[in-house]
Structures are given as C-alpha cells and as structure tokens.
Design an enzyme around this catalytic site. Structure first.
Site, PDB file in Angstrom:
ATOM      1  N   ASP A  48       0.823  -1.212   0.000  1.00 43.72           N
ATOM      2  CA  ASP A  48       0.000   0.000   0.000  1.00 43.72           C
ATOM      3  C   ASP A  48       0.857   1.262   0.000  1.00 43.72           C
ATOM      4  O   ASP A  48       2.068   1.195  -0.130  1.00 43.72           O
ATOM      5  CB  ASP A  48      -1.064  -0.029   1.098  1.00 43.72           C
ATOM      6  N   LYS A  70      -3.915   2.881   0.255  1.00 40.03           N
ATOM      7  CA  LYS A  70      -4.944   3.505   1.073  1.00 40.03           C
ATOM      8  C   LYS A  70      -4.480   4.878   1.476  1.00 40.03           C
ATOM      9  O   LYS A  70      -3.328   5.084   1.790  1.00 40.03           O
ATOM     10  CB  LYS A  70      -5.133   2.713   2.361  1.00 40.03           C
ATOM     11  N   MET A 183      -1.532   9.226  12.253  1.00 42.80           N
ATOM     12  CA  MET A 183      -2.689   9.682  11.474  1.00 42.80           C
ATOM     13  C   MET A 183      -3.373  10.892  12.115  1.00 42.80           C
ATOM     14  O   MET A 183      -4.595  11.023  12.041  1.00 42.80           O
ATOM     15  CB  MET A 183      -3.727   8.539  11.319  1.00 42.80           C
TER      16      MET A 183
HETATM   17  N1  SAH Z   1       1.767   0.364  10.554  1.00 43.61           N
HETATM   18  C1  SAH Z   1       2.369   1.682  10.497  1.00 43.61           C
HETATM   19  C2  SAH Z   1       1.377   2.787  10.806  1.00 43.61           C
HETATM   20  C3  SAH Z   1       0.203   2.863   9.874  1.00 43.61           C
HETATM   21  S1  SAH Z   1      -0.857   4.217  10.243  1.00 43.61           S
HETATM   22  C4  SAH Z   1       3.568   1.740  11.445  1.00 43.61           C
HETATM   23  O1  SAH Z   1       3.761   0.834  12.250  1.00 43.61           O
HETATM   24  O2  SAH Z   1       4.330   2.701  11.367  1.00 43.61           O
HETATM   25  C5  SAH Z   1      -0.222   5.466   9.165  1.00 43.61           C
HETATM   26  C6  SAH Z   1       0.414   6.585   9.954  1.00 43.61           C
HETATM   27  O3  SAH Z   1       1.728   6.222  10.359  1.00 43.61           O
HETATM   28  C7  SAH Z   1       0.606   7.857   9.157  1.00 43.61           C
HETATM   29  O4  SAH Z   1      -0.580   8.619   9.107  1.00 43.61           O
HETATM   30  C8  SAH Z   1       1.676   8.552   9.963  1.00 43.61           C
HETATM   31  O5  SAH Z   1       1.128   9.128  11.130  1.00 43.61           O
HETATM   32  C9  SAH Z   1       2.536   7.376  10.409  1.00 43.61           C
HETATM   33  N2  SAH Z   1       3.715   7.157   9.545  1.00 43.61           N
HETATM   34  C10 SAH Z   1       4.082   5.997   8.986  1.00 43.61           C
HETATM   35  N3  SAH Z   1       5.254   6.126   8.318  1.00 43.61           N
HETATM   36  C11 SAH Z   1       5.616   7.418   8.472  1.00 43.61           C
HETATM   37  C12 SAH Z   1       6.737   8.191   8.040  1.00 43.61           C
HETATM   38  N4  SAH Z   1       7.728   7.640   7.317  1.00 43.61           N
HETATM   39  N5  SAH Z   1       6.804   9.489   8.410  1.00 43.61           N
HETATM   40  C13 SAH Z   1       5.842  10.044   9.172  1.00 43.61           C
HETATM   41  N6  SAH Z   1       4.757   9.375   9.597  1.00 43.61           N
HETATM   42  C14 SAH Z   1       4.648   8.075   9.273  1.00 43.61           C
END
Ligand code: SAH
Length: 263
Positions: A48, A70, A183
């Site tokens: 995704d 998504k 998020m």
């Molecule tokens: N499973 C993922 C999170 C999914 S929810 C994890 O463990 O990191 C998606 C959210 O993760 C985004 O809206 C943001 O808040 C955060 N996120 C994920 N990767 C990011 C990145 N490289 N930089 C900033 N925020 C990030």
C-alpha cells in the site's frame, strides 16, 4: 538476496503461504533480514501507499506487484477485498508477501488480514517492522522515553473510523509521558486544544515529522500552543507523525539525520 547465510534462514518462503511483512518507516536500510529475504523470494507482492520507493527498489523485477493503496479518507481497495485477494493468491499456490508500512500490527490493520487468513485456513507468518514511532523518533533526534522526562510512551490514533477524535484526554494529558499520534495531522488543531484543555501546559514541546527516515524527511518543532499553526505554515500534509512531551525538547541537540532534500 543477502550474500551470507548469517543469520541462518529459519524457513525459506513456501508456496501457498502469506507473509505479512513490516516494511519499516521508509529507509530501506531499516528492513529486517527476514523482510529482505522474503521480498527476494516472493512470487507476488501486495502493498500500500506507505511503502516507500526505496523499499520497493529492493523487490526483484520478476515479482508481480499489486497496489492496494490507502489514504486517510479513501481506500483504493476496500479492506474486505484485500483480505479476499490474499486468500485467493495463496490458494493459487503462490508465495505472497503482504507488505505494510512500519509494523503490520501497529495501526496497520494487519490483525484483520490475519483473522481472515485463519478463517480461510491459509498458512501465514508475521514479520514485524520498525514502527513509525521508533524509526522516526530515532532519526529525528527524540528519545521517546529519556528517563529525565518520561516514564511512559503512548501510541495513539488521531483518526477514528467515524472521523472524530474521541480519545481519553484525561489519560493522555498526564505529566511525564510521551504521546505519539499516528494519522493525526488533519485533526491536529483539535488534538492540541484538547490536550491543553485537559491540563497539559501549552508550553509542552511538540513535533510533527513528515516522511521520517526518508530523503524528504521534514521536522517541525514547536509547543502545544503553536504546533498546529507552525505545521500549517510549513505546508505539512499527511502522512506525518506527531510527538508530544518534554523529550521533544532534546530534538535540536540530538538530531543527526541529514535528509538529502534539505541540504
Ligand atoms: N503500521 C504503520 C502505521 C500505519 S498508520 C507503522 O507501524 O508505522 C499510518 C500513519 O503512520 C501515518 O498517518 C503517519 O502518522 C505514520 N507514519 C508511517 N510512516 C511514516 C513516516 N515515514 N513518516 C511520518 N509518519 C509516518
């Protein structure tokens, strides 16, 4: 894909299996050994929009790629169809890697996908990844639980299914803890207002990081009273991570990562 067999490979990828793999926060060097091996052995990749270009560049050319991206408000493919797709691909006897940003079980809906695999009797393995909170804080220079400032760290979703942010604000506004909002950018003004209304000083240090660990990493630091304004002025749009707490005060001194696009 790796030259050596160190660490020894536990079990090579098997046909008919789904591997639910965490891709980490973006920098491909943060992939686990297991993730890298599975990417090299997959027949088909289902991924995704949080999976970075540098991670995708590690996927061999011959692997079929299916994008099911998504974004906060739109789903390229509804979750039910993604679940069904994984079951169908596995039943075709393929080696399926389901790649998700960060860690599959941290705000990643990995649990829902695995429940479906269990219901369908499809064998699977879950490979953890570095979640955004730990990857981004490390690269941005924010030690999440530095003991001079924090005794706890809470991971929070800033985006509920109905679009509201109905959180336990009294619990979140306690002193000596670090908050990490996933998020949370569209609801940032409400989040900051609620934390202050429930007792956190408006002077509490806070940061927003976009595309953390990647060449486009951007960090905005401020305090709770001014963060939303500063983020708007910097033109930050999702996806980005929000970190709140006194540990953010260390950022200016401890930052080390030099994103290429900032230099
Ligand atoms: N499973 C993922 C999170 C999914 S929810 C994890 O463990 O990191 C998606 C959210 O993760 C985004 O809206 C943001 O808040 C955060 N996120 C994920 N990767 C990011 C990145 N490289 N930089 C900033 N925020 C990030």
């Amino acid at each position: 894909m790796l030259d050596s067999n160190c660490p020894p490979e536990r079990a090579p990828a098997r046909p008919g299996w789904v591997y639910l793999v965490g891709a980490g926060p973006g920098d491909a060097e943060l992939l686990t050994v297991r993730a890298l091996r599975l990417l090299g052995a997959a027949d088909v990749l289902v991924y995704d929009n949080l999976v970075s270009q540098s991670v995708l560049a590690c996927v061999p050319d011959g692997v079929e790629r299916i994008y099911v991206g998504k974004k906060a408000s739109q789903h390229a493919l509804p979750q039910g169809q993604i679940n069904q797709l994984l079951v169908d691909l596995a039943r075709q006897g393929r080696k399926v890697v389901r790649l998700k940003g960060g860690d599959p079980y941290i705000f990643g809906r990995g649990g829902e996908e695995v429940e479906e695999l269990v219901n369908a009797g499809v064998p699977f393995e879950v490979v953890p990844g570095i979640t955004a909170a730990s990857g981004i804080s490390a690269y941005a220079g924010i030690p999440l639980t530095h003991r001079d400032f924090a005794q706890a760290c809470v991971f929070v979703t800033g985006h509920l299914q109905d679009g509201s942010v109905g959180l336990d604000w009294d619990m979140l506004a306690r002193p000596r803890q670090t908050l990490v909002f996933y998020m949370g950018i569209t609801q940032l003004p409400a989040i900051c207002d609620q934390l202050v209304a429930h007792g956190l000083p408006a002077s509490t240090p806070a940061a927003v990081v976009r595309r953390g660990t990647q060449s486009a990493q951007k960090v905005v630091t401020s305090d709770l009273g001014h963060l939303a304004e500063a983020v708007k002025a910097a033109g930050i749009v999702p996806p980005a991570l929000t970190i709140v707490g006194d540990v953010v005060g260390l950022q200016a001194r401890l930052a080390w990562f030099q994103p290429e696009e900032a230099s």
